[in-house]
Design a protein around this motif. Structure first.
Motif, PDB file in Angstrom:
ATOM      1  N   LEU A 292       0.850  -1.188   0.000  1.00  0.00           N
ATOM      2  CA  LEU A 292       0.000   0.000   0.000  1.00  0.00           C
ATOM      3  C   LEU A 292       0.887   1.239   0.000  1.00  0.00           C
ATOM      4  O   LEU A 292       1.843   1.326   0.769  1.00  0.00           O
ATOM      5  N   PRO A 293       0.614   2.224  -0.877  1.00  0.00           N
ATOM      6  CA  PRO A 293       1.442   3.435  -0.935  1.00  0.00           C
ATOM      7  C   PRO A 293       1.267   4.296   0.308  1.00  0.00           C
ATOM      8  O   PRO A 293       0.145   4.510   0.785  1.00  0.00           O
ATOM      9  N   VAL A 294       2.383   4.785   0.826  1.00  0.00           N
ATOM     10  CA  VAL A 294       2.382   5.593   2.048  1.00  0.00           C
ATOM     11  C   VAL A 294       3.288   6.803   1.846  1.00  0.00           C
ATOM     12  O   VAL A 294       4.390   6.681   1.307  1.00  0.00           O
ATOM     13  N   ASN A 295       2.826   7.978   2.268  1.00  0.00           N
ATOM     14  CA  ASN A 295       3.610   9.209   2.196  1.00  0.00           C
ATOM     15  C   ASN A 295       3.727   9.801   3.593  1.00  0.00           C
ATOM     16  O   ASN A 295       2.715  10.187   4.182  1.00  0.00           O
ATOM     17  N   ASP A 296       4.955   9.842   4.114  1.00  0.00           N
ATOM     18  CA  ASP A 296       5.186  10.431   5.434  1.00  0.00           C
ATOM     19  C   ASP A 296       4.266   9.817   6.489  1.00  0.00           C
ATOM     20  O   ASP A 296       3.701  10.507   7.339  1.00  0.00           O
ATOM     21  N   GLY A 297       4.105   8.501   6.408  1.00  0.00           N
ATOM     22  CA  GLY A 297       3.285   7.794   7.377  1.00  0.00           C
ATOM     23  C   GLY A 297       1.803   7.807   7.096  1.00  0.00           C
ATOM     24  O   GLY A 297       1.025   7.200   7.829  1.00  0.00           O
ATOM     25  N   HIS A 298       1.369   8.490   6.016  1.00  0.00           N
ATOM     26  CA  HIS A 298      -0.044   8.592   5.681  1.00  0.00           C
ATOM     27  C   HIS A 298      -0.354   7.740   4.459  1.00  0.00           C
ATOM     28  O   HIS A 298       0.314   7.849   3.428  1.00  0.00           O
ATOM     29  N   PHE A 299      -1.382   6.928   4.568  1.00  0.00           N
ATOM     30  CA  PHE A 299      -1.800   6.083   3.455  1.00  0.00           C
ATOM     31  C   PHE A 299      -2.359   6.933   2.318  1.00  0.00           C
ATOM     32  O   PHE A 299      -3.117   7.872   2.545  1.00  0.00           O
ATOM     33  N   TRP A 300      -1.972   6.608   1.063  1.00  0.00           N
ATOM     34  CA  TRP A 300      -2.472   7.342  -0.091  1.00  0.00           C
ATOM     35  C   TRP A 300      -3.909   6.907  -0.393  1.00  0.00           C
ATOM     36  O   TRP A 300      -4.154   5.743  -0.697  1.00  0.00           O
ATOM     37  N   PRO A 301      -4.885   7.832  -0.351  1.00  0.00           N
ATOM     38  CA  PRO A 301      -6.303   7.464  -0.457  1.00  0.00           C
ATOM     39  C   PRO A 301      -6.808   7.410  -1.899  1.00  0.00           C
ATOM     40  O   PRO A 301      -7.858   7.974  -2.230  1.00  0.00           O
ATOM     41  N   GLY A 302      -6.066   6.748  -2.779  1.00  0.00           N
ATOM     42  CA  GLY A 302      -6.480   6.647  -4.174  1.00  0.00           C
ATOM     43  C   GLY A 302      -7.536   5.574  -4.384  1.00  0.00           C
ATOM     44  O   GLY A 302      -8.055   4.970  -3.442  1.00  0.00           O
ATOM     45  N   MET A 303      -7.825   5.283  -5.659  1.00  0.00           N
ATOM     46  CA  MET A 303      -8.889   4.347  -5.985  1.00  0.00           C
ATOM     47  C   MET A 303      -8.510   2.893  -5.746  1.00  0.00           C
ATOM     48  O   MET A 303      -9.347   2.000  -5.900  1.00  0.00           O
ATOM     49  N   SER A 304      -7.271   2.640  -5.331  1.00  0.00           N
ATOM     50  CA  SER A 304      -6.925   1.273  -4.926  1.00  0.00           C
ATOM     51  C   SER A 304      -7.758   0.847  -3.726  1.00  0.00           C
ATOM     52  O   SER A 304      -8.086  -0.341  -3.580  1.00  0.00           O
TER      53      SER A 304
END
Length: 240
Positions: free
Chosen positions: A129-141
């Motif tokens: 799962l993609p993560v940026n600075d500890g935050h999950f990326w809320p895309g359509m995945s």
């Protein structure tokens, strides 16, 4: 097609000789900028939409070059919207879609894997799962994980940021086949999926996607319409 799309296509898009040129293969370099990835996906979609007859799209995803979970990088919301629309365009093509993936599969690779009809994984495949600075990326995945797994199982993965091994992905149905020989597995899947007519494939997709959300009475009309088309097709075949 724009000049940029043509250049991208020339680098990554090739016709194969599988079953008489049935397959279009796109090798996806997941390290490329979002705009280039979007152009690549749109380019193969445009090629498929121009073709006459049955077509199978094959996406080759090699995540071994990926160094981190960060996605999508320094982009704007318009860039993200273009990417999501390109993936949706791929998902709705009148052609069967096959993915062959190896190594870490996150960001754009995960989006594409979740959008196709048949998924082949190498033994070293891991879904991230993609993560940026500890935050999950809320895309359509997130949306596609729920569509594939239901809310309960998707919640476990999204909330806790779980890595998914190829064995677990196969158990969950996120990967349809595990193979050490991806080329052979792609060849077999291409030939088998090429036997499904484009129109029939589109009907099956629609019924599957609507089944999880539509009420029974609403779904009944769509299914009856599909049944009617199939009965008429069978009648024509019997008459001939």
């Amino acid at each position: 097609m724009t000049e940029g799309e043509t250049a991208t296509m020339s680098r990554h898009l090739e016709l194969t000789g599988v079953s008489g040129g049935l397959a279009l293969v796109l090798t996806v370099d997941v390290t490329r900028p979002l705009a280039e990835l979007t152009d690549s996906v749109n380019a193969i979609c445009e090629q498929v939409e121009k073709r006459v007859g049955r077509t199978v799209v094959v996406l080759r995803l090699d995540g071994t070059a990926a160094q981190s979970r960060v996605w999508p990088g320094e982009v704007g919301i318009r860039d993200v919207n273009r990417w999501e629309r390109a993936v949706r365009r791929l998902e709705r093509l009148p052609a069967a879609n096959v993915v062959a993936a190896s190594g870490p599969c996150g960001g754009p690779a995960l989006d594409l894997l979740l959008a196709v009809d048949f998924r082949i994984g190498a033994p070293d495949l891991v879904l991230l799962l993609p993560v940026n600075d500890g935050h999950f990326w809320p895309g359509m995945s997130v949306y596609r994980l729920v569509q594939n797994l239901g809310v309960a199982r998707a919640r476990q993965i999204v909330i806790w940021g779980m890595d998914i091994s190829v064995a677990k992905a196969s158990e969950l149905g996120l990967v349809d086949q595990v193979s050490e020989d991806l080329d052979d597995a792609v060849h077999t899947a291409t030939v088998l999926m090429g036997r499904v007519s484009d129109q029939e494939l589109a009907v099956r997709r629609q019924l599957l996607l609507e089944a999880s959300a539509a009420e029974y009475d609403d779904a009944l009309g769509v299914h009856l319409a599909a049944c009617d088309r199939e009965l008429r097709r069978l009648a024509v075949g019997a008459a001939s």
